[in-house]
Scaffold this motif. Structure first.
Motif, PDB file in Angstrom:
ATOM      1  N   LYS A   1     -76.861 -12.668  34.821  1.00 40.99           N
ATOM      2  CA  LYS A   1     -77.876 -13.379  35.613  1.00 40.99           C
ATOM      3  C   LYS A   1     -77.425 -13.681  37.036  1.00 40.99           C
ATOM      4  O   LYS A   1     -78.264 -13.906  37.910  1.00 40.99           O
ATOM      5  CB  LYS A   1     -78.254 -14.694  34.913  1.00 40.99           C
ATOM      6  N   MET A   2     -76.119 -13.685  37.287  1.00 42.34           N
ATOM      7  CA  MET A   2     -75.642 -14.024  38.629  1.00 42.34           C
ATOM      8  C   MET A   2     -76.108 -13.017  39.680  1.00 42.34           C
ATOM      9  O   MET A   2     -76.218 -13.347  40.861  1.00 42.34           O
ATOM     10  CB  MET A   2     -74.110 -14.113  38.643  1.00 42.34           C
TER      11      MET A   2
ATOM     12  N   LYS B   1     -83.490 -15.171  43.919  1.00 39.33           N
ATOM     13  CA  LYS B   1     -84.915 -15.343  44.218  1.00 39.33           C
ATOM     14  C   LYS B   1     -85.414 -14.259  45.150  1.00 39.33           C
ATOM     15  O   LYS B   1     -86.533 -13.752  45.026  1.00 39.33           O
ATOM     16  CB  LYS B   1     -85.143 -16.730  44.832  1.00 39.33           C
ATOM     17  N   GLU B   2     -84.533 -13.868  46.100  1.00 41.24           N
ATOM     18  CA  GLU B   2     -84.930 -12.865  47.089  1.00 41.24           C
ATOM     19  C   GLU B   2     -84.737 -11.426  46.605  1.00 41.24           C
ATOM     20  O   GLU B   2     -85.085 -10.478  47.307  1.00 41.24           O
ATOM     21  CB  GLU B   2     -84.157 -13.069  48.395  1.00 41.24           C
ATOM     22  N   GLY B   3     -84.151 -11.239  45.407  1.00 38.89           N
ATOM     23  CA  GLY B   3     -83.993  -9.878  44.889  1.00 38.89           C
ATOM     24  C   GLY B   3     -82.639  -9.658  44.229  1.00 38.89           C
ATOM     25  O   GLY B   3     -81.866 -10.595  44.013  1.00 38.89           O
ATOM     26  N   ASP B   4     -82.371  -8.403  43.948  1.00 36.81           N
ATOM     27  CA  ASP B   4     -81.140  -8.003  43.264  1.00 36.81           C
ATOM     28  C   ASP B   4     -80.011  -7.871  44.266  1.00 36.81           C
ATOM     29  O   ASP B   4     -80.135  -7.173  45.283  1.00 36.81           O
ATOM     30  CB  ASP B   4     -81.381  -6.668  42.552  1.00 36.81           C
TER      31      ASP B   4
ATOM     32  N   PRO C   1     -76.022 -19.905  42.259  1.00 40.09           N
ATOM     33  CA  PRO C   1     -76.731 -19.518  41.035  1.00 40.09           C
ATOM     34  C   PRO C   1     -78.242 -19.700  41.169  1.00 40.09           C
ATOM     35  O   PRO C   1     -78.716 -20.594  41.875  1.00 40.09           O
ATOM     36  CB  PRO C   1     -76.154 -20.473  39.986  1.00 40.09           C
ATOM     37  N   TYR C   2     -78.985 -18.814  40.484  1.00 42.44           N
ATOM     38  CA  TYR C   2     -80.440 -18.926  40.466  1.00 42.44           C
ATOM     39  C   TYR C   2     -80.939 -18.493  39.091  1.00 42.44           C
ATOM     40  O   TYR C   2     -80.880 -17.314  38.744  1.00 42.44           O
ATOM     41  CB  TYR C   2     -81.060 -18.043  41.555  1.00 42.44           C
ATOM     42  N   PHE C   3     -81.366 -19.466  38.298  1.00 46.19           N
ATOM     43  CA  PHE C   3     -81.879 -19.170  36.961  1.00 46.19           C
ATOM     44  C   PHE C   3     -83.222 -19.863  36.790  1.00 46.19           C
ATOM     45  O   PHE C   3     -83.391 -21.010  37.214  1.00 46.19           O
ATOM     46  CB  PHE C   3     -80.937 -19.678  35.862  1.00 46.19           C
ATOM     47  N   THR C   4     -84.158 -19.185  36.158  1.00 48.92           N
ATOM     48  CA  THR C   4     -85.429 -19.808  35.783  1.00 48.92           C
ATOM     49  C   THR C   4     -85.700 -19.464  34.319  1.00 48.92           C
ATOM     50  O   THR C   4     -85.182 -18.466  33.798  1.00 48.92           O
ATOM     51  CB  THR C   4     -86.603 -19.284  36.635  1.00 48.92           C
ATOM     52  N   PRO C   5     -86.516 -20.266  33.640  1.00 46.66           N
ATOM     53  CA  PRO C   5     -86.844 -19.936  32.244  1.00 46.66           C
ATOM     54  C   PRO C   5     -87.399 -18.521  32.099  1.00 46.66           C
ATOM     55  O   PRO C   5     -87.104 -17.822  31.126  1.00 46.66           O
ATOM     56  CB  PRO C   5     -87.876 -21.004  31.859  1.00 46.66           C
ATOM     57  N   GLU C   6     -88.188 -18.089  33.085  1.00 44.83           N
ATOM     58  CA  GLU C   6     -88.817 -16.765  33.003  1.00 44.83           C
ATOM     59  C   GLU C   6     -87.776 -15.639  33.105  1.00 44.83           C
ATOM     60  O   GLU C   6     -87.805 -14.671  32.331  1.00 44.83           O
ATOM     61  CB  GLU C   6     -89.860 -16.607  34.119  1.00 44.83           C
ATOM     62  N   THR C   7     -86.841 -15.761  34.069  1.00 42.34           N
ATOM     63  CA  THR C   7     -85.845 -14.701  34.240  1.00 42.34           C
ATOM     64  C   THR C   7     -84.848 -14.690  33.083  1.00 42.34           C
ATOM     65  O   THR C   7     -84.341 -13.633  32.705  1.00 42.34           O
ATOM     66  CB  THR C   7     -85.093 -14.855  35.574  1.00 42.34           C
ATOM     67  N   VAL C   8     -84.582 -15.867  32.511  1.00 46.78           N
ATOM     68  CA  VAL C   8     -83.682 -15.929  31.360  1.00 46.78           C
ATOM     69  C   VAL C   8     -84.309 -15.225  30.162  1.00 46.78           C
ATOM     70  O   VAL C   8     -83.643 -14.451  29.457  1.00 46.78           O
ATOM     71  CB  VAL C   8     -83.336 -17.393  31.015  1.00 46.78           C
ATOM     72  N   GLU C   9     -85.601 -15.466  29.927  1.00 45.30           N
ATOM     73  CA  GLU C   9     -86.278 -14.819  28.807  1.00 45.30           C
ATOM     74  C   GLU C   9     -86.290 -13.307  28.975  1.00 45.30           C
ATOM     75  O   GLU C   9     -86.098 -12.557  28.003  1.00 45.30           O
ATOM     76  CB  GLU C   9     -87.714 -15.345  28.670  1.00 45.30           C
ATOM     77  N   LYS C  10     -86.511 -12.840  30.195  1.00 43.31           N
ATOM     78  CA  LYS C  10     -86.548 -11.400  30.450  1.00 43.31           C
ATOM     79  C   LYS C  10     -85.198 -10.747  30.143  1.00 43.31           C
ATOM     80  O   LYS C  10     -85.135  -9.637  29.606  1.00 43.31           O
ATOM     81  CB  LYS C  10     -86.929 -11.155  31.919  1.00 43.31           C
TER      82      LYS C  10
END
Length: 432
Positions: A71-72, A76-79, A124-133
């Motif tokens: 996830k690191m 938010k702005e991309g990969d 770090p940038y984590f959201t529930p949505e990106t974690v689920e994906k």
């Protein structure tokens, strides 16, 4: 900035511990075009139960260190891989039992790449949505490894050696365990283990040490970090009595696979960083004497068809564990396990364990060591993975030269205990 010269290696290592606790190593290699940067935290898959001093314990799902590594790279702005690509660098990361490391290699834009490495790992940038994906992606990776016979063989042995310790759990966790991971869990682990005081930055290549250190110090001074706090890590109490001494599984393999492991007992581990480095070196030399590919034991087992070209062994020594493992594809798994056990337990009476053979193997080990120093990747990865206090990769030649036959025999006495042996076999699944 401290400067340590290794005249025999023609290397100069620059070191500084910054105000925020980050330890920085810089190794200039002017004859190389490439530069390699590695940012590593002392946090791996086994660290799933922990607490800061004075706080309650936190138990997190298995596989979270590896999940966090994945996830690191997503911001938010991309990969972040795209940013490294724009700067002409290749980037990667890996998680082991005790470390998580992020790296880049490049021939140009070195300052920009060093700062990008620092910035993306420290934001770090984590959201529930990106974690689920991410759960679906990592679940596929776990299943892929479960289909790998050698991976299954290794973790089958660890399950027998360490049935309680998290070492036996796949570094990526299980499909069930990663389903439990939340964004809050990731932030908690990040804030605990990604503090600069728990991390190392190693830069090797065509760089100027003072200039490069200035980049790093200015970057770190511009950021705010929490105060340094001691991390307490908790592991289950485990004894030899808890071990599973033999088990097997079936799998669609063409030939059986067998492995034998010896669990290192913590009470037998020498105290002190230098002594532990000498112990590791002495064990490695002893195992080469007993079963290396130039030994009579190896040649006999090979000629008798008990082992084949897949045979190999390793010795691992890290915080909270150490063990040796031996494995091979073999049509005679029971004989393989019996032979290897007999050779190991009778190490002191083996005629090949002598001074002449030891000196030959020491020269061979030194030759491989010096050859490996031509690889920047090897230097950075080995250096950060194998720090023994103030003793580093560059102290190994002195350690190797200092080993005597009695050191190997003493190391064998500490490690090669019959009650600490476990065995595991993968057998072909029979056609129905």
């Amino acid at each position: 900035m401290n400067r340590k010269v290794y005249p025999d290696l023609n290397e100069v290592l620059y070191t500084e511990v910054l105000a925020n606790g980050l330890t920085v190593f810089i190794l200039p290699k002017r004859d190389f075009h490439k530069t390699y940067g590695l940012f590593s935290t002392n946090y791996g898959s086994i660290d799933n139960e922990f607490a800061h001093s004075g706080e309650g314990r936190k138990k997190v799902p298995d596989g979270i260190a590896h999940f966090l590594e994945h996830k690191m790279f997503e911001k938010k702005e991309g990969d972040i891989f795209q940013e490294f690509g724009r700067l002409g660098a290749s980037a990667n990361a890996f998680t082991s039992f005790t470390k998580t490391s992020y790296l880049f290699s490049a021939t140009d834009h070195i300052k920009e790449n060093v700062l990008t490495l620092l910035d993306f790992v420290q934001s770090p940038y984590f959201t529930p949505e990106t974690v689920e994906k991410e759960k679906g992606i990592i679940a596929q990776e776990i299943q892929m490894y479960q289909d790998d016979p050698d991976w299954r063989l290794f973790f089958g042995l660890l399950q027998n050696l360490y049935p309680k310790h998290p070492l036996h759990i796949d570094i990526a966790g299980t499909v069930d365990s990663i389903e439990k991971i939340t964004a809050d869990d990731l932030y908690e682990c990040y804030q605990t283990f990604y503090h600069p005081s728990n991390m190392i930055l190693f830069i090797v290549g065509n760089v100027k040490p003072q200039e490069t250190m200035r980049w790093v110090k200015e970057n770190q001074a511009s950021k705010t970090f929490a105060a340094t706090r001691k991390i307490n890590r908790y592991f289950p109490q485990e004894t030899v009595a808890d071990m599973i001494h033999y088990s097997s599984e079936t799998m669609p393999v063409s030939r059986p696979k067998a492995t034998l492991g010896i669990k290192g007992l913590q009470e037998n581990l020498p105290e002190g960083n230098k002594e532990q480095l000498r112990f590791r070196t002495a064990v490695s030399l002893l195992l080469q004497l007993l079963l290396g590919n130039t030994s009579e034991n190896y040649l006999r087992l090979y000629q008798e068809g008990i082992i084949d070209d897949s045979f190999g062994f390793d010795f691992s020594l890290d915080r909270s564990f150490y063990f040796a493992d031996f494995s091979s594809d073999t049509g005679r798994p029971e004989e393989f396990l019996q032979e290897v056990e007999h050779i190991l337990l009778n190490y002191a009476n083996e005629k090949e364990v002598n001074k002449e053979n030891l000196e030959r193997l020491k020269k061979r080990m030194l030759g491989k060591y010096f050859q490996s120093l031509n690889s920047l990747e090897y230097i950075a990865n080995q250096f950060t993975q194998e720090l023994f206090g103030k003793y580093t990769l560059f102290d190994l030649p002195e350690i190797i030269r200092s080993i005597r036959l009695q050191d190997c025999l003493d190391a064998g006495q500490k490690l090669l205990q019959k009650e600490a042996i476990a065995k595991f076999c993968l057998k072909p699944k029979k056609e129905v």
